[in-house]
Design an enzyme around this catalytic site. Structure first.
Site, PDB file in Angstrom:
ATOM      1  N   GLU A  51       0.847  -1.596  -0.431  1.00  0.00           N
ATOM      2  CA  GLU A  51      -0.093  -0.103  -0.347  1.00  0.00           C
ATOM      3  C   GLU A  51       0.656   1.624  -0.199  1.00  0.00           C
ATOM      4  OE1 GLU A  51      -0.477  -2.920   1.671  1.00  0.00           O
ATOM      5  OE2 GLU A  51      -2.629  -2.977   2.241  1.00  0.00           O
ATOM      6  N   PHE A 113     -11.498  -6.737  14.733  1.00  0.00           N
ATOM      7  CA  PHE A 113     -10.412  -7.013  13.653  1.00  0.00           C
ATOM      8  C   PHE A 113      -9.898  -6.399  12.311  1.00  0.00           C
ATOM      9  CE2 PHE A 113      -8.775  -9.988   9.628  1.00  0.00           C
ATOM     10  CZ  PHE A 113      -7.763 -10.423   9.692  1.00  0.00           C
ATOM     11  N   GLN A 114      -8.785  -5.827  12.198  1.00  0.00           N
ATOM     12  CA  GLN A 114      -8.280  -5.076  11.596  1.00  0.00           C
ATOM     13  C   GLN A 114      -9.264  -3.409  12.039  1.00  0.00           C
ATOM     14  OE1 GLN A 114      -8.222  -6.778   6.938  1.00  0.00           O
ATOM     15  NE2 GLN A 114      -5.998  -7.289   7.727  1.00  0.00           N
ATOM     16  N   LYS A 163     -17.361  -0.895   6.957  1.00  0.00           N
ATOM     17  CA  LYS A 163     -17.810  -1.800   6.539  1.00  0.00           C
ATOM     18  C   LYS A 163     -19.656  -1.244   6.073  1.00  0.00           C
ATOM     19  CE  LYS A 163     -17.882  -5.663   4.557  1.00  0.00           C
ATOM     20  NZ  LYS A 163     -16.976  -7.073   3.802  1.00  0.00           N
ATOM     21  N   MET A 480      25.251   8.824   1.298  1.00  0.00           N
ATOM     22  CA  MET A 480      24.247   9.911   1.932  1.00  0.00           C
ATOM     23  C   MET A 480      25.005   9.607   3.545  1.00  0.00           C
ATOM     24  SD  MET A 480      24.187  13.018   1.579  1.00  0.00           S
ATOM     25  CE  MET A 480      22.987  13.918   0.313  1.00  0.00           C
TER      26      MET A 480
HETATM   27  C1  LIG Z   1      12.895   5.757   4.899  1.00  0.00           C
HETATM   28  C2  LIG Z   1      14.711   6.450   5.303  1.00  0.00           C
HETATM   29  N1  LIG Z   1      15.038   5.623   5.935  1.00  0.00           N
HETATM   30  C3  LIG Z   1      16.107   6.709   6.068  1.00  0.00           C
HETATM   31  C4  LIG Z   1      16.752   7.150   5.791  1.00  0.00           C
HETATM   32  C5  LIG Z   1      18.040   8.269   6.012  1.00  0.00           C
HETATM   33  N2  LIG Z   1      18.293   8.267   4.460  1.00  0.00           N
HETATM   34  C6  LIG Z   1      18.789   9.264   3.649  1.00  0.00           C
HETATM   35  S1  LIG Z   1      19.908   8.885   2.549  1.00  0.00           S
HETATM   36  C7  LIG Z   1      20.084   7.163   2.945  1.00  0.00           C
HETATM   37  C8  LIG Z   1      20.715   6.286   2.161  1.00  0.00           C
HETATM   38  C9  LIG Z   1      20.271   6.189   1.065  1.00  0.00           C
HETATM   39  O1  LIG Z   1      20.754   4.779   0.432  1.00  0.00           O
HETATM   40  P1  LIG Z   1      21.128   5.002  -1.097  1.00  0.00           P
HETATM   41  O2  LIG Z   1      19.428   5.277  -2.046  1.00  0.00           O
HETATM   42  O3  LIG Z   1      21.953   3.114  -1.794  1.00  0.00           O
HETATM   43  O4  LIG Z   1      21.223   6.637  -1.651  1.00  0.00           O
HETATM   44  P2  LIG Z   1      22.448   6.887  -1.623  1.00  0.00           P
HETATM   45  O5  LIG Z   1      22.556   8.092  -0.671  1.00  0.00           O
HETATM   46  O6  LIG Z   1      23.824   5.761  -1.447  1.00  0.00           O
HETATM   47  O7  LIG Z   1      22.964   8.059  -3.282  1.00  0.00           O
HETATM   48  C10 LIG Z   1      19.470   6.765   4.575  1.00  0.00           C
HETATM   49  C11 LIG Z   1      19.857   5.612   5.229  1.00  0.00           C
HETATM   50  C12 LIG Z   1      15.636   7.776   4.580  1.00  0.00           C
HETATM   51  N3  LIG Z   1      15.889   9.647   4.527  1.00  0.00           N
HETATM   52  N4  LIG Z   1      14.441   7.273   4.238  1.00  0.00           N
END
Ligand SMILES: Cc1ncc(C[n+]2csc(CCOP(=O)(O)OP(=O)(O)O)c2C)c(N)n1
Ligand SMILES: [Mg+2]
Lengths: 573, 165
Positions: A51, A113-114, A163, A480
């Site tokens: 979803e 439920f749900q 529902k 990042m």
């Molecule tokens: C749902 C979620 N969890 C954690 C983060 C924290 N976060 C920001 S950038 C990142 C790394 C992203 O890795 P990737 O998709 O491989 O991109 P890259 O930076 O390597 O280009 C994380 C864990 C986030 N922004 N969103």
């Protein structure tokens, strides 16, 4: 009058509202609606695999078209799975309606439920919500939901449908509510004329003006007006991450994106300016850096449709509440009528200073013949797509590289989760875009981390033939996070590596798509050209990039706008 | 600074929770809150007392106004206004001397005794919050306070100023 059941009214109201696509996933509490969809509807329903993806698809659909995106999910886990998507849309002011099933009214509050309190769960992240308790109220609730979602500052609206309210056995007279009348909801669109006059005087008196434009300009379709406005007065302009495309990325007067990873010239121009014209931007902390050091000499004109955005983080000297398009029209007219003129000599000097900042070429990077640089990958995508693709991004380094190295010609071409920064957004959002524009080139710029957050949608793409192109900049890391750890945690890479990367090529193939792996820069352009030439195939490009690259410029924490790292070794102060 | 906000909103289920949720979500504090339908049953009126400087109050006011259910918001403390709070206090009243003294204090504050047993007085007082605070301070020295309940502030502007549709 026509007699319809609650479930039929849901489908009929959506049809009468002009909804053509619905993204969703069935379950016990919405089976009656699904049955009505099956029996009486031309609405194309897309069955996702999770979803969260349905919401991001509706979101991508909305961002690319400007229309309200719609999704349908069941109660409980179906509803809670939408939360991240709703929050993503809320932070970026995206018009969306989420229809969720609910347990029968007689069971609400019984831990049935749900059952989850969807109105309660979503309350902090919706513009508004409705719990419909009587079938007769369905048309009006859905009509209002669409109206609220798409007017004023847009945002997501939840309609929770128990529902029993959908009961196919009970029929009620149906009439589509042509108009909406809400005494408590009347968003302002026109700016106050005295404020407009003040703003124009302030601009005309400026010696170092800069125009700072955000997502509000996209929402109000103000690209042409923004361009006319800055051209008329020869003003320098910068865009936020959400505002990219509000002026062509190739326009002479465009300084690039501003903020944490903004260009040197954009951040310097802001910091040294004497008048800032903020249009549909909200002085987000990813833009301002330390607010107490923010643009010390600037007088701030802040135009926004949402009064709460004005003077929230940085106080405005000239606040104007209104829609960006309407207010710009008013300003243009005031400029025509006003006798005031800009000091052309001061402006020429200002441009000269800006051009010196530009000559620092903050986006240059070391080219390589053996490693694919992420910047080069984005530039190649730009070249292959002639700058005309819809680019949907995930979150991480690749997102910033995309924002900085792909100049967007128009609004709605760049689609990313700016406010919430939701990994897993890009791919389903791109699917929503491709659904809206089946003939357009739609690329997902993603990372090896982000793509795995909604990768199950490869299956949906096969079922409905949604041939997006996945450009995965694979650095085998949460890049990042790793960048921050290298910069601020003495290189301790705590859990930022992915040790068991799947074989993405085989994975794509397992889902019935085309997979490609590229690690040679010399082959990249041809590979991408081949990928885009396969118009009706989803292609997953696993591009092995140089994992050592950092995103620069990068503002220095707690500093002012002009405090930046320009490379691993160079800083401005 | 203490402020009194008056809010006129749709009398719909969930409307109150949006107001309360907004305050907690944005870190604004609620000192007291009263709510009831108005003469027009489709509308509710809320009075909230809160703390904040001008900038915070401006944000609160704008944020509350932005809620789709809200028709009007006003900061009563900006102008002349009347504020009232009702308090019921159950006080220990053993022995003639204490009973006398409690009764006298209640009279001074223009309160009424609304329930009596041979060891308790339950009294009712209305007034601005600081008057009720003063009563508590005064009676505390005389006897034990068994329990207290206060309604929170209801407020209205003086003169022509009115919060209506
Ligand atoms: C749902 C979620 N969890 C954690 C983060 C924290 N976060 C920001 S950038 C990142 C790394 C992203 O890795 P990737 O998709 O491989 O991109 P890259 O930076 O390597 O280009 C994380 C864990 C986030 N922004 N969103
Ligand atoms: Mg990565």
């Amino acid at each position: 009058m026509e007699q319809l059941s609650g479930a039929e009214m849901v489908v009929r109201t959506l049809t009468d509202l002009g909804v053509k696509h619905l993204f969703g996933y069935p379950g016990g509490s919405v089976l009656d609606i699904y049955d009505a969809l099956f029996q009486h509807s031309d609405i194309e329903h897309i069955l996702v695999r999770h979803e969260q993806a349905a919401v991001h698809m509706a979101d991508g659909y909305a961002r690319s078209t400007g229309e309200v995106g719609a999704c349908l999910v069941t109660s409980g886990p179906g509803a809670t799975n939408t939360i991240t998507g709703i929050a993503t849309a809320y932070m970026d002011s995206i018009p969306m309606v989420v229809l969720s099933g609910q347990v029968p009214t007689s069971l609400i509050g019984n831990d049935a439920f749900q059952e989850t309190d969807m109105i309660g769960c979503s309350r902090p992240i919706v513009k508004h919500s409705f719990l419909v308790k009587h079938a007769e109220d369905i048309p009006e609730a859905i009509r209002k939901a669409f109206y609220i979602a798409s007017t004023g500052r847009p945002g997501p609206v939840v309609v929770d449908l128990p529902k029993d309210v959908q009961n196919p056995q009970l029929k009620f007279p149906y009439k589509f509510p042509e108009t909406v009348n809400m005494r408590s909801y009347n968003p302002t669109t026109r700016g106050h004329s005295r404020q407009i006059k003040k703003a124009v005087s302030a601009i005309m008196a400026a010696k170092k003006p800069v125009v700072y434009v955000g997502g509000g300009a996209v929402a109000s379709e103000a690209q042409q007006l923004v361009t006319d406005f800055v051209e008329k007065l020869n003003l320098p302009i910068t865009n936020t991450l959400m505002g990219l495309g509000a002026i062509s990325g190739e326009h002479e007067q465009f300084l690039g994106m501003l903020g944490m990873h903004g260009t040197y010239e954009a951040n310097m121009s802001m910091h040294k300016s004497d008048v800032i014209v903020a249009l549909g931007a909200r002085f987000d902390d990813r833009v301002t850096n330390n607010v107490t050091k923010f643009c010390p000499d600037a007088q701030i004109i802040h135009v926004d449709i949402d009064p709460t955005s004005i003077s929230k983080t940085v106080s405005a000297h000239i606040p104007i509440v209104g829609a960006i398009d309407t207010v710009l029209e008013q300003m243009m007219q005031q400029i025509e009528e006003s006798k005031e003129q800009l000091d052309q000599q001061a402006l020429a000097e200002w441009w000269q200073t800006i051009n010196e900042w530009r000559s620092r070429k903050c986006l240059s990077y070391e080219p390589s013949t053996d490693k694919i640089k992420p910047q080069f990958a984005v530039e190649t995508l730009y070249k292959v797509t002639k700058g005309e693709a819809y680019v949907c991004s995930d979150v991480g380094q690749h997102q910033m590289f995309a924002a900085l190295y792909y100049p967007f010609k128009k609004t709605r071409q760049w689609i990313n989760s700016g406010g919430l920064g939701t990994m897993g957004f890009g791919f389903p959002a791109a699917m929503g875009v491709k659904t809206a524009f089946p003939d357009a080139q739609v690329a997902v710029i993603t990372g090896d981390g982000s793509i795995q957050m909604n990768i199950q949608e490869l299956s949906t793409c096969l079922q409905y033939n949604i041939p997006v192109k996945i450009i995965s900049l694979n650095n085998a890391a949460l890049g990042m996070v790793k960048q921050w750890q290298e910069m601020f945690y003495s290189g301790r890479r705590s859990h930022s590596y992915m040790e068991s990367m799947p074989d993405f090529v085989k994975l794509a193939e397992a889902y019935g798509h085309v997979g490609m792996r590229v690690d040679d820069p010399a082959e990249l352009e041809q590979a991408m050209t081949d990928a885009f030439a396969m118009k009706d195939r989803l292609v997953f490009m696993d591009i092995r990039i140089d994992p050592a690259e950092h995103v620069y410029p990068m503002q220095i924490k707690f500093g002012a706008m002009d405090d930046m790292w320009l490379s691993k070794t160079e800083r401005t102060s | 600074m203490r402020r009194i906000l008056s809010i006129l909103l749709e009398n719909e289920p969930g409307a109150l929770s949006r107001i309360v949720g907004l305050f907690s979500q944005r870190g604004y504090n609620i000192e007291s809150l009263t709510v009831a339908p108005t003469d027009d049953e489709t509308l509710s009126r809320i009075t909230i007392t809160t703390m904040g400087d001008d900038q915070v109050i401006e944000q609160i006011t704008k944020q509350v106004n932005k809620l789709v259910d809200v028709l009007k918001v006003a900061d009563l403390s900006e102008g002349a206004h009347v504020e009232r709070e009702l308090m019921l206090a159950k006080l220990r009243a053993n022995g003639n001397a204490t009973r006398e003294e409690v009764k006298r204090t209640v009279d001074i504050f223009r309160g009424q005794v609304v329930d009596v047993t041979n060891s308790l007085y339950t009294v009712q007082l209305t007034g601005p919050s600081d008057k009720l605070d003063a009563f508590i301070a005064a009676v505390r020295d005389t006897t034990e306070i068994v329990e207290i309940v206060r309604t929170g502030v209801a407020g209205i502007a003086r003169g022509e100023r009115a919060l209506r549709q």
